[in-house]
Scaffold this motif. Structure first.
Motif, PDB file in Angstrom:
ATOM      1  N   LEU B 184      -8.041   9.530  -6.352  1.00 42.38           N
ATOM      2  CA  LEU B 184      -7.320   9.665  -5.082  1.00 42.38           C
ATOM      3  C   LEU B 184      -7.192   8.311  -4.383  1.00 42.38           C
ATOM      4  N   GLU B 187      -4.555   6.230  -6.240  1.00 37.97           N
ATOM      5  CA  GLU B 187      -3.196   6.685  -5.920  1.00 37.97           C
ATOM      6  C   GLU B 187      -2.762   6.232  -4.529  1.00 37.97           C
ATOM      7  N   ALA B 188      -3.674   6.283  -3.570  1.00 37.02           N
ATOM      8  CA  ALA B 188      -3.318   5.886  -2.201  1.00 37.02           C
ATOM      9  C   ALA B 188      -2.951   4.402  -2.154  1.00 37.02           C
ATOM     10  N   ARG B 190      -1.877   2.588  -4.741  1.00 36.43           N
ATOM     11  CA  ARG B 190      -0.614   2.412  -5.478  1.00 36.43           C
ATOM     12  C   ARG B 190       0.588   2.822  -4.649  1.00 36.43           C
ATOM     13  N   ARG B 191       0.422   3.830  -3.803  1.00 33.34           N
ATOM     14  CA  ARG B 191       1.529   4.251  -2.930  1.00 33.34           C
ATOM     15  C   ARG B 191       1.797   3.261  -1.810  1.00 33.34           C
ATOM     16  N   GLY B 192       0.846   2.371  -1.592  1.00 29.95           N
ATOM     17  CA  GLY B 192       0.973   1.468  -0.462  1.00 29.95           C
ATOM     18  C   GLY B 192       0.526   2.096   0.843  1.00 29.95           C
ATOM     19  N   ASP B 193      -0.162   3.244   0.768  1.00 23.40           N
ATOM     20  CA  ASP B 193      -0.662   3.881   1.988  1.00 23.40           C
ATOM     21  C   ASP B 193      -1.752   3.035   2.644  1.00 23.40           C
TER      22      ASP B 193
END
Lengths: 401, 425
Positions: B184, B187-188, B190-193
Motif C-alpha cells: 500500500l 502504491e501511494a 507511485r501514484r504521487g500521493d
C-alpha cells in the motif's frame, strides 16, 4: 509514468439493511413513503435499539450450504451484499472476468460463541487461577471452524471463494475509518491506473451482544427512547447499531465503457482524516476536507453519516448548514442505524442510487429535516466516526441508468 | 547517476529506514546478530498457564514494558519501537513524519481478563453470560477497556507519536498483512500521493485463546519438548508453525526524495505482486496457481525475471501444507533455477509472527542485501525429499545478493510477493 487520471464510476451496488435487500428496494421505499419508517428491534436488546436484518434467502447469493455453514451472520451478510453488487454491475460469474477484479473489504471481527463464553465464565467463578479451566473449556467447546468465521480477513476470503473475485484482496480494519480508507484507496488506485475495477465495501452485524457490551462499556449506546439521529440531544444521545451489508463496484470510466456498463454516479473525490476529537479541531479537519472537494451549494444532497452522539453530530451539522444552506440534509443513520465498517459505503450506495433515479428524498425526520428542493445533481456523503476518524466523498450524477 | 524512475516510468521506491523487534531482541542489530548466528527465539510460554494446551511454546516477546498486558497494548508497543527505529535510521523526525501510515495489526477483541473482571461485579442477574455483563457494564462504563476493543486504536496512537499524515490504514490479510502494508505504501508513492510512507506490521497477540484457535485447525507444532527445534521449515518432520510476536517497520520514500535530502538508500522496493486464492478457507488451490500468479506478478512488477533473484526469503511456515505449496509454486516460476537459488525461512528462528511476518521478513531481506549474508534455515536435520531446496541449512552463508524475493501467503487466501533490490548505482 503519469497516466491520464481516470474517472471513477459506481457501476454496481449491493445494499442490505433493515429496510430491505437491494438498492432498488431501498429506493422504491424511499420514493413511496412520505416519512420512511425505520425498522427497529426494541425488545430483544432493551434498553438498547438495534436495526435488525430483514429476512434473507442466503442461497440467492451463497448457493452452497457448505459455504453458508462456514460463516456467521457478519460474513454471510458481507458475502451476500458483495454478490448483489457484482450482479448489479452485470459482471458475469465467469472466473476469467472475476479473477481480474480487485477487492478492498472494510471489516471488524466476527461473532463469538456466547454459550461457550458463558460456560467459561461459569467455570472460572471463584477460582484464584482460572487459566487451566479456561484453557480446557475453550479447547473442548469451541467449534474448530468458528475461528474462520471470526477472522477479519475471512470476509474477503469468503467473497473470493463464493464469488471468485481474486484480482487482489485487502482487508482494512478500524471501525468507520476502515470504510473511508477502503473507498479512498480503491478510487485512488483506479484514478491512477493501478486498478481497473474494484469491489469495495463492508458488512456489520448489529444483533450481537458481545459487541453491544463493548459499546456499552464505551457509553455510546442510545437507550430507553429512540429518536432520529438529528433529534438526539446531550444526555439523550448515542447510536443504535444497524445491520448493514454495503458493497460497491467502482470502475474506471473507459473500462465501464468497454464492457457497456452503465453507471449510477461518478465518484468525484474521497477524503479521510483523524485527530483530536474536540470541536475546533474536528471542525477544522472537516472544513479542510470540504475545501478540497470544491463542492458548491447547488442541487446538493447531503447524506450525513452522523452516529447520533450529540456533540460531534452537532458540530458536523452546524458546519454543513453554514457551508451549504440550500442543500437537502439527511442523516442516513436514522434509517440504517450505525453500521461502523459498512457505514460509509452504505451512505455512498444510497447517494448513488438517489442521484441515478433522480429521487427527491423525503425527510427521514420531520422535526429536523426539511423537504427536498428538487432532484439533486450531486451528493456529499459524510461519516464522522463515533470516536475516531472522519471522511467524506462527493458523487456527481451522470446521464442516468 | 541513474534515473529516479523504474522501467515503467514510475517513481522508484527507496527504503530509507528499517526497524524490528522479535523474540530474538529489540532492534536491527540484536536481531541480525541472532538471526545470522542461527539462534532461535522460541521458548516455553511463561506469560500464562499453558495447562491443558496442546502447544505450550511460542516466540513471545516478553521484554517490552507493557503493564497490564493486553494484545492491543503489546502490539502497539512493538509497532512503536520498530517504527521509531526506522524513523531514526531514515533521519526523519518522529512527531513530524508527514507521510501516511500503513499498519498491519492483529484483530483484537475484549479480553478474558476484562470479562472476568466484569463478571466479579455485583448487582446483576446471576446467570453468567453477555446479558449479565451488559447489565454490569451499564453501571461501569470504562473508556479504557473500550479503547482496547477498537481496531484503529494502535494506528491512532502511532499517528500521534510519529506525526503521520491523514487517516492511517489498519489492515489485515492474515499472514500476508505485513507485506500488504508495504504494498500500500509503494502504491501511494507511485501514484504521487506522497513522497514518503511508513509501513509497519505488528503482532503481540499470543494468548491462550489464540493458541487454542490455531490448535483446533491443527496449524501449530506440538513439538513442545525442545522449543528451539520445533519450527523446522522444509523438514520432513515439520508439524506446524510456532506462533510468535514482533514488529517490522520500513520507511518508504520516492528515490528522488531520498536523494534530494541526501538520505542513505538501504534498498529499493522494486515490485509487489498479489493474487487471492478462491479454493478453500485454510488450504491453497492444489495446482498452486494463485501462488504462481503472485510470484509472477511480483517479478513482473519489478521488471525482473526469476533469473535475477539471488535469494528467496520464504514464507516457510513449517506447516506440511505451506512448505509443499510454496515449493510447488516456486518450481513453476523458477524451473531448474530453483535448485541453485538459495531460500531460507526466518520463521525457523523467530517463529510465525503472523500479521507482522511480511514486514519483519522484508526488514531481514533488506539486511541480507546490505550485508551479503544469507540467514540460515535452522533445524534442517531431516530434509523433506519431496521439496528439494537449497535452504541455507543451519548455518548462515556469505553470498552477494542483488535482488530478493520475499513471499507471504495468508490464511484465507491472500498472497503477496515482494521484490527488494539493491539501490541503483
Amino acid at each position: 509514468m503519469k497516466k491520464t487520471a481516470q474517472d471513477v464510476l459506481i457501476t454496481g451496488i449491493g445494499l442490505v439493511s433493515s429496510l430491505g435487500e437491494g438498492i432498488e428496494a431501498h429506493l422504491d421505499r424511499l420514493g413511496r413513503e412520505a416519512l420512511p419508517q425505520p425498522v427497529i428491534e426494541t425488545d430483544a436488546y432493551a434498553p438498547y435499539f438495534v436495526h435488525p436484518l430483514p429476512p434473507i434467502d442466503w442461497t440467492a447469493q451463497i448457493p452452497k450450504k457448505g459455504d453458508q455453514r462456514q460463516m456467521e451472520t457478519w460474513q454471510k451478510l458481507g458475502t451476500f451484499a458483495a454478490g448483489l453488487a457484482l450482479a448489479d454491475a452485470e459482471i458475469p460469474a465467469d472466473e476469467t472476468v472475476r479473477s481480474r477484479i480487485d477487492m478492498i473489504v472494510a471489516a471488524g471481527g466476527g461473532e463469538r460463541d456466547p454459550a461457550v463464553d458463558a460456560l467459561v465464565m461459569q467455570r472460572a467463578r471463584g477460582l484464584a487461577s482460572p487459566q487451566a479451566v479456561v484453557n480446557e473449556t475453550l479447547a473442548n467447546e469451541l467449534r474448530p471452524t468458528l475461528f474462520l468465521a471470526q477472522l477479519s480477513n475471512l470476509l474477503a476470503g469468503n467473497i473470493s471463494i463464493v464469488h471468485k473475485v481474486t484480482g487482489s484482496s485487502r482487508t482494512f480494519m478500524g471501525e468507520e475509518g476502515a470504510g473511508i480508507s477502503a473507498v479512498a484507496t480503491a478510487a485512488a488506485r483506479i484514478a491512477a491506473g493501478q486498478s481497473r475495477i474494484c469491489l469495495v465495501g463492508g458488512a456489520f452485524s448489529a444483533e450481537r451482544k458481545d459487541l453491544l457490551l463493548n459499546f456499552e462499556l464505551g457509553g455510546f449506546l442510545l437507550r430507553d427512547e429512540w429518536r432520529p439521529v438529528f433529534a438526539r440531544t446531550p444526555g439523550h444521545d448515542g447510536f443504535a447499531p444497524g445491520s448493514v451489508g454495503a458493497f460497491l463496484v467502482l470502475e474506471a470510466a473507459d473500462h465501464a465503457a468497454e464492457r457497456g456498463a452503465t453507471a449510477y454516479a461518478r465518484l468525484a473525490g474521497t477524503h479521510g482524516d483523524r485527530g483530536p476529537r474536540e470541536e475546533g479541531a474536528t471542525r477544522a479537519r472537516l472544513a479542510e476536507m470540504l475545501d478540497r472537494t470544491g463542492l458548491r451549494d447547488e442541487d446538493l444532497l447531503i447524506l450525513s453519516g452522523a452516529a447520533g452522539l450529540a456533540e460531534p453530530t452537532g458540530w458536523e451539522r452546524a458546519l454543513l448548514r453554514e457551508r451549504y444552506p440550500e442543500a437537502t440534509q439527511r442523516a442516513y443513520g436514522t434509517l440504517f442505524g450505525h453500521a461502523f465498517e459498512a457505514h460509509f459505503t452504505a451512505g455512498i450506495a444510497l447517494a448513488a442510487g438517489t442521484l441515478s433515479r433522480r429521487l427527491s428524498l423525503p425527510p427521514f425526520d420531520r422535526g429536523e429535516e426539511r423537504a427536498a428542493r428538487g432532484e439533486p445533481s450531486r451528493a456529499l456523503v459524510t461519516t464522522v466516526g463515533h470516536s475516531q476518524s472522519e471522511g467524506l466523498c462527493v458523487l456527481e450524477r451522470l446521464g442516468g441508468r | 547517476m541513474s534515473t529516479d524512475t523504474d522501467f515503467l516510468g514510475r517513481p522508484l521506491v527507496a527504503i530509507t529506514g528499517i526497524g524490528v523487534v522479535s523474540s530474538l531482541g529489540r532492534g536491527v542489530e540484536a536481531n541480525w546478530d541472532a538471526l545470522t548466528a542461527g539462534r532461535s527465539g522460541i521458548h516455553a510460554i511463561t506469560r500464562f498457564s499453558t495447562e491443558n494446551l496442546r502447544t505450550t511454546i511460542a516466540g513471545t516477546v516478553d521484554f517490552m514494558p507493557v503493564e497490564p498486558l493486553t494484545s492491543s497494548d503489546l502490539s502497539h508497543a512493538l509497532a512503536e519501537a520498530a517504527g521509531l527505529e526506522a524513523l531514526a535510521m531514515a533521519g526523519t523526525k518522529a512527531g513530524a513524519f508527514g507521510g501516511p501510515l500503513f499498519l498491519a495489526a492483529p484483530p483484537i477483541e475484549l479480553e478474558w481478563q476484562h470479562r472476568f473482571a466484569l463478571d466479579r461485579a455485583d448487582g446483576a442477574i446471576d446467570e453468567p453470560g453477555y446479558d449479565r455483563l451488559l447489565e454490569i457494564a451499564r453501571r461501569n462504563h470504562s473508556a479504557d477497556i473500550y479503547a482496547l476493543t477498537l481496531f484503529n486504536r494502535i494506528s491512532e496512537r502511532l499517528a500521534d507519536r510519529f506525526g503521520t499524515r491523514g487517516l492511517p490504514v489498519t489492515l489485515s490479510t492474515a499472514c500476508a498483512s505485513g507485506a500488504t502494508a508495504i504494498q500500500l505504501g509503494v502504491e501511494a508513492i507511485r501514484r504521487g500521493d506522497c513522497e514518503r510512507a511508513i509501513a509497519i506490521g505488528t503482532d503481540g497477540s499470543v494468548t491462550p485463546e489464540a493458541l487454542i484457535r490455531f490448535s483446533l485447525l491443527s496449524a501449530l507444532s506440538t513439538q513442545n519438548d525442545e522449543p528451539a527445534k520445533a519450527s523446522k521449515p522444509f523438514s520432513r518432520d515439520r508439524d506446524g508453525f510456532v506462533m510468535a510476536e514482533g514488529a517490522g517497520a520500513l520507511v518508504l520514500e520516492s528515490l528522488a526524495s531520498a536523494r534530494a535530502r541526501g538520505a542513505e538508500v538501504l534498498a529499493v522496493l522494486a515490485g509487489c505482486g498479489e493474487k487471492a486464492d478462491d479454493f478453500h478457507r485454510t488450504r491453497s488451490k492444489p495446482d498452486a496457481s494463485p501462488i504462481i500468479a503472485t510470484i509472477r506478478a511480483g517479478l513482473d512488477d519489478a521488471g525482473l525475471d526469476a533469473g535475477a533473484i539471488d535469494y528467496i526469503n520464504a514464507h516457510g511456515t513449517s506447516t506440511p501444507e505451506n512448505d509443499r505449496m510454496e515449493f510447488t509454486g516456486l518450481s513453476a516460476v523458477f524451473g531448474d533455477r530453483l535448485a541453485e537459488t538459495p531460500i531460507s525461512s526466518n520463521k525457523s528462528m523467530i517463529g510465525h509472527t503472523l500479521t507482522a511476518a511480511g514486514a519483519i521478513e522484508a526488514v531481514f531481506s533488506v539486511l541480507t542485501l546490505r550485508t551479503g549474508v544469507l540467514p540460515p534455515t535452522i533445524n534442517y536435520a531431516n530434509p523433506d525429499p519431496a521439496i528439494p531446496l537449497d535452504t541455507v541449512p543451519n548455518t548462515a552463508r556469505r553470498q552477494p545478493v542483488r535482488a530478493v524475493l520475499s513471499n507471504s501467503f495468508g490464511f484465507g487466501g491472500q498472497n503477496v510477493s515482494l521484490v527488494i533490490a539493491a539501490p541503483p548505482q
